[in-house]
Design an enzyme around this catalytic site. Structure first.
Site, PDB file in Angstrom:
ATOM      1  N   GLU A  25       0.828  -1.221   0.000  1.00 48.49           N
ATOM      2  CA  GLU A  25       0.000   0.000   0.000  1.00 48.49           C
ATOM      3  C   GLU A  25       0.857   1.263   0.000  1.00 48.49           C
ATOM      4  OE1 GLU A  25      -1.673   1.650   3.564  1.00 48.49           O
ATOM      5  OE2 GLU A  25      -1.220  -0.141   4.723  1.00 48.49           O
ATOM      6  N   LYS A 159      -3.071  -1.887  15.704  1.00 46.84           N
ATOM      7  CA  LYS A 159      -2.628  -1.080  16.856  1.00 46.84           C
ATOM      8  C   LYS A 159      -3.740  -0.994  17.882  1.00 46.84           C
ATOM      9  CE  LYS A 159       0.742   2.092  14.939  1.00 46.84           C
ATOM     10  NZ  LYS A 159       0.611   2.030  13.470  1.00 46.84           N
TER      11      LYS A 159
HETATM   12  N1  PSU Z   1      -2.549   1.414  10.741  1.00 40.86           N
HETATM   13  C1  PSU Z   1      -1.208   1.503  10.842  1.00 40.86           C
HETATM   14  N2  PSU Z   1      -0.510   2.142   9.865  1.00 40.86           N
HETATM   15  C2  PSU Z   1      -1.144   2.678   8.763  1.00 40.86           C
HETATM   16  C3  PSU Z   1      -2.569   2.564   8.667  1.00 40.86           C
HETATM   17  C4  PSU Z   1      -3.225   1.923   9.675  1.00 40.86           C
HETATM   18  O1  PSU Z   1      -0.641   1.026  11.810  1.00 40.86           O
HETATM   19  O2  PSU Z   1      -0.472   3.259   7.894  1.00 40.86           O
HETATM   20  C5  PSU Z   1      -3.274   3.120   7.459  1.00 40.86           C
HETATM   21  C6  PSU Z   1      -3.597   1.994   6.455  1.00 40.86           C
HETATM   22  O3  PSU Z   1      -3.497   2.532   5.152  1.00 40.86           O
HETATM   23  C7  PSU Z   1      -5.045   1.672   6.761  1.00 40.86           C
HETATM   24  C8  PSU Z   1      -5.578   3.046   7.103  1.00 40.86           C
HETATM   25  O4  PSU Z   1      -5.752   1.092   5.684  1.00 40.86           O
HETATM   26  O5  PSU Z   1      -4.544   3.652   7.862  1.00 40.86           O
HETATM   27  C9  PSU Z   1      -6.860   2.955   7.883  1.00 40.86           C
HETATM   28  O6  PSU Z   1      -7.421   4.200   7.982  1.00 40.86           O
HETATM   29  P1  PSU Z   1      -8.918   4.349   8.555  1.00 40.86           P
HETATM   30  O7  PSU Z   1      -8.810   3.980   9.992  1.00 40.86           O
HETATM   31  O8  PSU Z   1      -9.233   5.793   8.348  1.00 40.86           O
HETATM   32  O9  PSU Z   1      -9.780   3.435   7.750  1.00 40.86           O
END
Ligand code: PSU
Ligand code: MN
Length: 302
Positions: A25, A159
């Site tokens: 990603e 996390k």
């Molecule tokens: N968690 C991490 N590192 C990240 C992300 C999540 O530890 O970089 C990023 C990923 O791209 C994940 C996104 O898909 O955040 C999720 O965002 P949201 O919670 O807004 O869906």
């Protein structure tokens, strides 16, 4: 559909010669880590995948195309530009149609990988059900994507900025297998363990590949989470990181952070409050996921 996809030379050659391809990603580059560590990590992760017999395809949205595989210059640009949009499922068509730069989240990378025929995707951590989601309804689109798109995501769990228990419940409801790689419990990203047991444990890449093959052969739609704990030597102290995360959550609430900004805000705060030691851990776990992900891709391709 094909007109919107653009493949790197390396990925085209991999498809032509039947080599396994691993998706990566770009939100982790643009919004998950600071420059220049983000670009350096992205390059090293790609190399780990090559060294283990697969070909990396970092995915991003550039100039009206969904790019499957980035050049070195494109990686640098993504890591070093302000104003790269965080692209989740809802944003994809808009960003492609208006020819903007978009960094793909887990959800959008899964969509792109699936369109390109890539089954294995390596990242750091997935989004999930946020703490307090019973009132905010903040649930990552990553979970919905795992429910419907046939791509397996190798990660270090999630996390504990998230509610890990509710995240597992959500995945269970949607029929998404969560496979502990060499572990009986869900890893919590910075730490190898959480309080949440898993009901599938696998200790080798071949068995993971077998499970994925059977799942998709049976027409069981959707992805899978391969939860691979951070290496022992790189893991952080649980009470230390828990304290930091609670502090970051408090600041997010005080500053009324909402919507798509919550996760990047939390990632940035945790990094600042740990004075960068969490960044070291983050880099180590992504590399470890790249190693296992490449092995699974090779096994699935055999
Ligand atoms: N968690 C991490 N590192 C990240 C992300 C999540 O530890 O970089 C990023 C990923 O791209 C994940 C996104 O898909 O955040 C999720 O965002 P949201 O919670 O807004 O869906
Ligand atoms: Mn959200």
């Amino acid at each position: 559909m094909k007109q919107y996809l653009s493949y790197s030379q390396e990925v085209q050659e991999a498809f032509a010669t039947g080599k396994p391809v691993v998706a990566l990603e770009s939100t982790i580059i643009s919004h998950g880590m600071p420059y220049p560590q983000n670009v350096q990590t992205a390059r090293e992760v790609e190399q780990i995948i090559r060294d283990n017999g697969a070909i990396p395809a970092t995915i991003a949205i550039i100039d009206g195309k969904i790019k499957i595989g980035l050049s070195d210059d494109e990686l640098e640009m993504f890591g070093n530009s302000q104003g790269v949009a965080k692209a989740s499922r809802r944003d994809l068509a808009y960003l492609v149609a208006t020819k903007q730069l978009g960094a793909t989240t887990v959800a959008t990378t899964m969509i792109a990988a699936s369109l390109a025929g890539i089954k294995i995707f390596v990242t750091g951590g997935i989004g999930g059900v946020h703490r307090g989601a019973e009132t905010t309804m903040d649930i990552s689109a990553d979970l919905e994507e795992l429910a419907q798109t046939d791509v397996a995501v190798i990660c270090a769990g999630a996390k504990s900025i998230l509610d890990l228990g509710l995240t597992l419940e959500y995945l269970e409801t949607n029929g998404v297998p969560v496979i502990g790689y060499g572990t009986d419990v869900l890893p919590a990203f910075f730490t190898r363990e959480s309080d949440f047991g898993l009901n599938i444990r696998v200790d080798n890449p071949e068995t993971v590949a077998d499970i994925l093959r059977v799942k998709w052969d049976l027409g069981l739609k959707g992805g899978a989470v391969i939860a691979n704990p951070i290496p022992e030597a790189d893991a952080m102290d649980k009470s230390f990181i828990d304290g930091i995360i609670n502090e970051a959550l408090k600041e997010a609430e005080e500053q009324n952070i909402a919507g798509k900004d919550v996760t990047p805000f939390m990632l940035g705060k945790v990094k600042d409050l740990t004075e960068g030691t969490s960044l070291e851990a983050n880099i180590a776990l992504v590399k470890n996921n790249a190693l296992i992900g490449a092995q699974i891709a090779v096994a699935l391709n055999a």
